[in-house]
Design a protein around this motif. Structure first.
Motif, PDB file in Angstrom:
ATOM      1  N   THR A 132       0.937  -1.369  -0.089  1.00  0.00           N
ATOM      2  CA  THR A 132       0.035   0.024  -0.144  1.00  0.00           C
ATOM      3  C   THR A 132       0.798   1.307   0.000  1.00  0.00           C
ATOM      4  OG1 THR A 132      -0.017  -0.126   2.434  1.00  0.00           O
ATOM      5  CG2 THR A 132      -1.896  -1.006   1.225  1.00  0.00           C
ATOM      6  N   THR A 134       3.906   3.576  -1.419  1.00  0.00           N
ATOM      7  CA  THR A 134       4.689   3.803  -2.906  1.00  0.00           C
ATOM      8  C   THR A 134       5.862   4.853  -2.411  1.00  0.00           C
ATOM      9  OG1 THR A 134       3.549   5.853  -3.226  1.00  0.00           O
ATOM     10  CG2 THR A 134       2.634   3.834  -3.945  1.00  0.00           C
ATOM     11  N   SER A 142       7.466  -3.499  -9.861  1.00  0.00           N
ATOM     12  CA  SER A 142       6.488  -2.938  -8.877  1.00  0.00           C
ATOM     13  C   SER A 142       6.031  -1.723  -9.226  1.00  0.00           C
ATOM     14  CB  SER A 142       7.276  -2.826  -7.491  1.00  0.00           C
ATOM     15  OG  SER A 142       8.436  -2.103  -7.555  1.00  0.00           O
ATOM     16  N   ASP A 144       3.717   1.193 -10.195  1.00  0.00           N
ATOM     17  CA  ASP A 144       2.188   1.257  -9.776  1.00  0.00           C
ATOM     18  C   ASP A 144       1.664   1.911 -10.964  1.00  0.00           C
ATOM     19  OD1 ASP A 144      -0.264   1.771  -9.345  1.00  0.00           O
ATOM     20  OD2 ASP A 144       0.251   2.421  -6.950  1.00  0.00           O
ATOM     21  N   ASP A 146      -1.376   2.470 -12.390  1.00  0.00           N
ATOM     22  CA  ASP A 146      -2.527   3.200 -12.175  1.00  0.00           C
ATOM     23  C   ASP A 146      -2.159   4.496 -11.689  1.00  0.00           C
ATOM     24  OD1 ASP A 146      -4.080   1.454 -13.010  1.00  0.00           O
ATOM     25  OD2 ASP A 146      -4.733   0.826 -10.930  1.00  0.00           O
ATOM     26  N   GLU A 147      -1.097   4.667 -10.614  1.00  0.00           N
ATOM     27  CA  GLU A 147      -0.839   5.871  -9.940  1.00  0.00           C
ATOM     28  C   GLU A 147       0.308   6.452 -11.042  1.00  0.00           C
ATOM     29  OE1 GLU A 147      -0.115   8.532  -7.055  1.00  0.00           O
ATOM     30  OE2 GLU A 147      -1.463   7.068  -7.269  1.00  0.00           O
ATOM     31  N   GLU A 251       6.656   8.362 -12.232  1.00  0.00           N
ATOM     32  CA  GLU A 251       6.736   7.008 -11.827  1.00  0.00           C
ATOM     33  C   GLU A 251       6.667   6.740 -10.182  1.00  0.00           C
ATOM     34  OE1 GLU A 251      10.393   6.004 -13.278  1.00  0.00           O
ATOM     35  OE2 GLU A 251       9.809   5.188 -15.381  1.00  0.00           O
ATOM     36  N   ARG A 252       5.788   5.845  -9.834  1.00  0.00           N
ATOM     37  CA  ARG A 252       5.736   5.638  -8.462  1.00  0.00           C
ATOM     38  C   ARG A 252       5.745   3.901  -8.330  1.00  0.00           C
ATOM     39  NH1 ARG A 252       6.747   9.903  -8.294  1.00  0.00           N
ATOM     40  NH2 ARG A 252       5.877  11.632  -6.865  1.00  0.00           N
ATOM     41  N   ARG A 254       5.390   0.505  -6.135  1.00  0.00           N
ATOM     42  CA  ARG A 254       4.752  -0.060  -4.797  1.00  0.00           C
ATOM     43  C   ARG A 254       5.699  -0.637  -3.865  1.00  0.00           C
ATOM     44  NH1 ARG A 254       1.797  -4.125  -6.041  1.00  0.00           N
ATOM     45  NH2 ARG A 254       2.107  -4.150  -8.290  1.00  0.00           N
TER      46      ARG A 254
END
Length: 442
Positions: A132, A134, A142, A144, A146-147, A251-252, A254
């Motif tokens: 959960t 980032t 990894s 994310d 969507d983010e 970029e992020r 997870r």
């Protein structure tokens, strides 16, 4: 109802008849308990048992088998109420109701209406939870997505604008690149001056110089009144969205959430005046206040450590067995105890330990020691709670000013409590005053 049910019922009645908790704290024998086991006397109830019917055992008047003849004196049988022995030599039957500190803490909460919620401090374990969290770096797998998309889209929407509307500004009478740029900024259009300059060059190439010859509007106000500015969302709904320009900064990655398990731990430093004025009655009142609070905090926290300091004009550390009984013939300088408390607490960092400092005495102190030394020490020592218990049976004497001075100087602080005990009847009120101060510290 059978005998087992009767026995269970009688046991329940016996437990219900145990000494009231407040009565036990104020007047009971605290010495019969241990740090991890509280023993409260209960009044016994005789359990039912079988007995033979004495009418079937023969009696006076039966002359056979050595039985007494009529008129012959009869000796009392062993066990009769008239057996030899002085009255009062034997103690009555008694038992104890035993509880651990956890149960004691629950019952004291209920008895006094306390609501102390211990704070977890020292981290004893770290575990990984769900992905959960980032971060801006991490393995490619990894990412994310969507983010990543949301951040790129958000930036795109924040920087997009209606280009044709801005270009119309170039057709305002006498407006050059700088004037159009200033108008766009005032209208909250996120356009750069370079973009406007490029647009002006394109228009000039298409229509020939000068652009001023193509003036359509006398002013920017006339332009705004006649040309509707299209929002980004309206344009996306009409034309759709072909692409989103992403950047590396979007970029992020997870990471699993780090879950810290914190131990609810506490260190309690108990301080007592051992000077010549602390007679037995005063020392007993200190024991009646401090001992239940030790049990209570042991029951409330996962781990509890207790240190004991006594003082006259000097201070020294003792074990629990010595703490309540020791007495010296010296004078009193309370600050000496706080100097030692400060040294002891260096072993227990406040960031990792809940800390309590409980002091007690008859409020007598040397000269200006309270004002000049004790009060600054209390202010400088980080603790969940500082408490002072004044024990003055029969009322405070004229030179017993320590408790009053502490209360006057620090009474409005959320972590300082002062309690006064003149006799056993004041003990539970003092305990409530101290522990409720910590419970309301938030």
């Amino acid at each position: 109802m059978g005998l087992p049910e009767d026995r269970e019922r009688f046991h329940e009645v016996g437990e219900a008849r145990r000494e009231d908790l407040a009565e036990f704290i104020s007047h009971g024998d605290l010495g019969g308990s241990a740090p991890d086991r509280v023993r409260i006397p209960i009044k016994l109830v005789d359990l039912p048992s079988f007995e033979y019917d004495r009418r079937e055992m023969g009696g006076v008047g039966q002359g056979e088998s050595g039985q007494p003849q009529p008129g012959q004196p009869v000796d009392p049988e062993p066990g009769d109420d008239d057996a030899e022995g002085e009255p009062g030599e034997e103690g009555g039957d008694h038992e104890y109701y035993e509880m651990d500190p956890e149960e004691f803490a629950r019952e004291l909460d209920e008895e006094l209406g306390l609501d102390l919620e211990p704070k977890g401090k020292r981290v004893v374990e770290e575990t990984e939870g769900d992905f959960t969290d980032t971060a801006r770096a991490g393995p490619k797998g990894s990412l994310d997505v969507d983010e990543f998309f949301k951040r790129g889209l958000k930036r795109h929407l924040a920087t997009d604008f209606d280009g044709s509307y801005v270009e119309e500004g170039l057709f305002v009478d006498g407006a050059g690149v700088d004037a159009v740029f200033e108008w766009a900024r005032e209208s909250s259009v996120p356009v750069s001056r370079a973009w406007i300059a490029d647009a002006a060059a394109t228009i000039a190439a298409e229509h020939g110089d000068p652009v001023e010859a193509l003036d359509r509007w006398e002013s920017f106000e006339e332009l705004e009144a006649n040309v509707e500015r299209e929002t980004v969302s309206q344009r996306i709904r009409r034309d759709g969205l072909d692409s989103v320009p992403f950047r590396r900064e979007d970029e992020r990655f997870r990471h699993p959430e780090v879950i810290e398990k914190r131990e609810r731990n506490v260190v309690v430093v108990n301080v007592r005046d051992a000077s010549g004025s602390m007679r037995e009655t005063k020392r007993e009142l200190v024991e009646r206040v401090f001992t239940p609070m030790d049990w209570y905090l042991t029951g409330k926290y996962d781990a509890a450590e207790f240190r004991y300091v006594v003082h006259d004009a000097e201070a020294w550390e003792v074990d629990r067995e010595e703490f309540f009984g020791i007495q010296s013939g010296g004078g009193t300088r309370i600050s000496s105890a706080y100097d030692l408390v400060e040294e002891i607490l260096e072993e227990y960092p406040y960031s990792e330990w809940n800390r309590y400092v409980f002091a007690a005495g008859d409020s007598e102190n040397a000269g200006s020691d309270t004002q000049q030394n004790v009060i600054p020490r209390i202010e400088s020592i980080d603790a969940n709670l500082h408490a002072y218990v004044e024990t003055q049976p029969g009322g405070t004497t004229r030179n017993a000013r320590h408790a009053d001075e502490i209360e006057e100087a620090l009474g409005d602080r959320g972590n300082v409590a002062v309690a006064r005990v003149g006799g056993p009847e004041d003990v539970t009120d003092a305990i409530y005053e101290i522990l409720d101060t910590e419970g309301n510290d938030e």
